[in-house]
Design a protein around this motif. Structure first.
Motif, short mmCIF file in Angstrom:
data_model
loop_
_atom_site.label_atom_id
_atom_site.label_comp_id
_atom_site.label_asym_id
_atom_site.label_seq_id
_atom_site.Cartn_x
_atom_site.Cartn_y
_atom_site.Cartn_z
N ARG A 2 0.84 -1.19 0.00
CA ARG A 2 0.00 0.00 0.00
C ARG A 2 0.88 1.25 0.00
O ARG A 2 1.91 1.30 0.66
N PHE A 3 0.44 2.26 -0.73
CA PHE A 3 1.19 3.51 -0.77
C PHE A 3 0.94 4.33 0.48
O PHE A 3 -0.18 4.38 1.01
N VAL A 4 1.99 4.97 0.96
CA VAL A 4 1.94 5.74 2.21
C VAL A 4 1.11 7.01 2.00
O VAL A 4 1.22 7.68 0.97
N ARG A 5 0.33 7.33 3.02
CA ARG A 5 -0.49 8.54 2.99
C ARG A 5 -0.20 9.40 4.22
O ARG A 5 0.27 8.91 5.25
N GLU A 6 -0.47 10.69 4.06
CA GLU A 6 -0.33 11.63 5.17
C GLU A 6 -1.45 11.38 6.18
O GLU A 6 -2.43 10.66 5.90
N ALA A 7 -1.34 12.00 7.34
CA ALA A 7 -2.38 11.87 8.36
C ALA A 7 -3.73 12.35 7.84
O ALA A 7 -4.79 11.86 8.25
N SER A 8 -3.70 13.29 6.90
CA SER A 8 -4.93 13.82 6.32
C SER A 8 -5.59 12.86 5.34
O SER A 8 -6.72 13.09 4.91
N GLY A 9 -4.88 11.80 4.98
CA GLY A 9 -5.37 10.86 3.97
C GLY A 9 -4.82 11.14 2.59
O GLY A 9 -4.99 10.33 1.67
N ARG A 10 -4.16 12.26 2.43
CA ARG A 10 -3.57 12.60 1.13
C ARG A 10 -2.36 11.71 0.86
O ARG A 10 -1.60 11.37 1.76
N LEU A 11 -2.18 11.34 -0.38
CA LEU A 11 -1.04 10.51 -0.78
C LEU A 11 0.26 11.24 -0.48
O LEU A 11 0.43 12.42 -0.82
N PHE A 12 1.21 10.55 0.15
CA PHE A 12 2.54 11.12 0.34
C PHE A 12 3.20 11.26 -1.02
O PHE A 12 3.34 10.28 -1.77
N ALA A 13 3.63 12.46 -1.37
CA ALA A 13 4.26 12.72 -2.66
C ALA A 13 5.24 13.86 -2.47
O ALA A 13 4.84 14.99 -2.17
N SER A 14 6.52 13.58 -2.62
CA SER A 14 7.57 14.56 -2.34
C SER A 14 8.29 14.96 -3.62
O SER A 14 8.76 14.08 -4.36
N PRO A 15 8.42 16.26 -3.93
CA PRO A 15 9.11 16.67 -5.16
C PRO A 15 10.54 16.14 -5.21
O PRO A 15 11.26 16.14 -4.20
N GLN A 16 10.93 15.73 -6.41
CA GLN A 16 12.25 15.12 -6.58
C GLN A 16 12.70 15.34 -8.02
O GLN A 16 11.92 15.22 -8.97
N LEU A 17 13.99 15.65 -8.18
CA LEU A 17 14.57 15.90 -9.51
C LEU A 17 15.47 14.73 -9.91
O LEU A 17 16.31 14.31 -9.13
N ALA A 18 15.28 14.23 -11.14
CA ALA A 18 16.10 13.12 -11.65
C ALA A 18 16.92 13.57 -12.85
O ALA A 18 17.31 12.77 -13.69
N LEU A 19 17.21 14.87 -12.93
CA LEU A 19 17.96 15.46 -14.03
C LEU A 19 19.40 15.68 -13.61
O LEU A 19 19.68 16.20 -12.53
N ALA A 20 20.34 15.29 -14.47
CA ALA A 20 21.74 15.63 -14.28
C ALA A 20 22.05 16.95 -14.96
O ALA A 20 21.37 17.35 -15.91
#
Length: 438
Positions: free
Chosen positions: A237-255
């Motif tokens: 199961r995908f992790v969710r915040e206490a609010s129920g919103r999906l945990f989603a953290s900005p991330q860069l995969a560009l060199a």
């Protein structure tokens, strides 16, 4: 306040990527509980303060200018790789450095492959349009696949219509190209698959190896936009915040180079990695926030990739890599970029934070991201007065993952491209997870 350092010291510091004093502590490894207990305020990096960052940049720019001023000859030639790396990192003096690169390109045929790689990477990163006319006559002289591939990607960047000519040239110059992972990836680029990507839901629901958590990094093709990192627990199961919103953290995969993931210092490859723990880095651009230690196939042994204690395990094969994936994705060539990158010798592609000033890249499509050399990077905020960590996307992601992991933090990392424009949006991630029933 301005800092003046002798030229010799500047050159040594830049070449070694040395941080400002105090020197970083020796690397520490973290268990899950230690990672979960860590607070942002416990971490600081003086070079990330306003004064420290200014001093570091002034030293770097002084080093760039000193190298540009060197007279032609072996000394200047030896300084070129570090020069262009600093120009790209600090986004400084690119116009002044351009003639040195354009003068050097026609001479690369007689240079060693590593020197070729460094300068051709600079051409791709900084001056693709100006370099392209010089690369066509150089290509037949590039007998090593890595510099040849970098030159080919630069030509494609400058003129997408170059593909047919390159497609004919690769087998002519490298008859055994199918045995070389870099040339295999290049030929896939030159002959893109006519098939649509498999359903993302099948990948997000795939067990990989049951009982282990995973980070799923959703990225745009080309990596010129910020992606999102999700966390899937060991229960699938995908992790969710206490609010129920999906945990989603900005991330860069560009060199910074923008090169494909198969190549040294290229973007993060698409595909499957293993995670084997967490630690602190000695690289000053990463800083003190713990990274998650991800490894490619080949870089990790089969046993390490599977998180088992085993000796005499079978060698890596493409079939073994594919065994982790649902059938539709096992047959999708772009998702084997991580496999090819491992075969090509890429390593140390970590999930980490950032101490570089994002202002160097203001106006870029990926701002406020700060690209480095191919790792997955989360933004961090540092106190301008003290360099103490105020907020960290990396620590937030690492702790969300650690909360789902065994003490040794064993698990997996999926990097997958999501078609579309602009940064990957939380709503897209939520829809993808919902479609996977997770």
């Amino acid at each position: 306040m301005k800092f003046r350092l002798p030229l010799a010291l500047l050159t040594l510091a830049l070449a070694a990527c040395a941080p400002l004093k105090p020197q970083p502590p020796a690397e520490k490894r973290y268990a899950a509980a230690e990672l979960l207990a860590l607070q942002p305020g416990a971490l600081s990096w003086p070079a990330a303060s306003t004064e420290g960052e200014r001093a570091r940049r002034e030293a770097a720019v002084a080093g760039i200018r000193a190298r540009i001023a060197l007279p032609p000859g072996p000394g200047r030639d030896a300084a070129l790789p570090a020069l262009f790396e600093a120009v790209a990192q600090y986004n400084a003096e690119a116009d002044a450095a351009r003639p040195l690169l354009l003068d050097a390109l026609p001479t690369l045929g007689g240079r060693d492959p590593e020197f070729q790689r460094a300068l051709l990477t600079a051409a791709h990163t900084l001056y693709p349009a100006e370099s392209a006319p010089l690369l066509w006559p150089l290509l037949p002289q590039l007998t090593a696949s890595k510099p040849f591939a970098i030159a080919a990607y630069t030509l494609l960047q400058a003129a997408p219509g170059a593909a047919p000519r390159l497609l004919a040239l690769v087998p002519q110059q490298f008859p055994a190209w199918a045995d070389d992972p870099r040339l295999t990836a290049l030929m896939q680029r030159l002959q893109p698959s006519p098939l649509a990507p498999p359903p993302l839901a099948e990948l997000l629901a795939a067990p990989l190896r049951p009982g282990f958590p995973a980070i799923v990094s959703l990225q745009r093709p080309g990596r010129q936009q910020m992606g999102l990192a999700l966390v899937r627990g060991a229960d699938g199961r995908f992790v969710r915040e206490a609010s129920g919103r999906l945990f989603a953290s900005p991330q860069l995969a560009l060199a910074r180079s923008g090169l494909p993931g198969i190549l040294t210092n290229g973007n993060t490859p698409q595909g499957l990695f293993t995670i084997v723990g967490a630690g602190t880095a000695t690289n000053p651009n990463i800083g003190p926030t713990p990274y998650l230690h991800s490894k490619l196939p080949i870089e990790a042994t089969p046993a390490e990739f599977e998180h088992v204690d085993a000796t005499g395990a079978a060698d890596w094969t493409q079939a073994l890599y594919e065994s982790y994936l649902p059938p539709s994705w096992a047959g999708w060539p772009p998702f084997k970029e991580a496999w090819l990158a491992g075969r090509a010798g890429r390593d140390e592609l970590l999930v980490h934070g950032n101490t570089l000033n994002p202002a160097y890249y203001a106006g870029a499509s990926y701002f406020p991201g700060a690209p480095q050399q191919g790792c997955l990077i989360s933004s961090e905020d540092w106190d301008p007065a003290t360099g103490r960590l105020l907020a960290s996307g990396q620590l937030r992601l690492a702790q969300a993952y650690a909360a789902q992991a065994r003490p040794d933090l064993a698990g997996y990392l999926i990097v997958v491209e999501l078609p579309g424009d602009g940064p990957v949006r939380p709503g897209e991630a939520e829809a993808a997870v919902a479609a996977a029933g997770r």
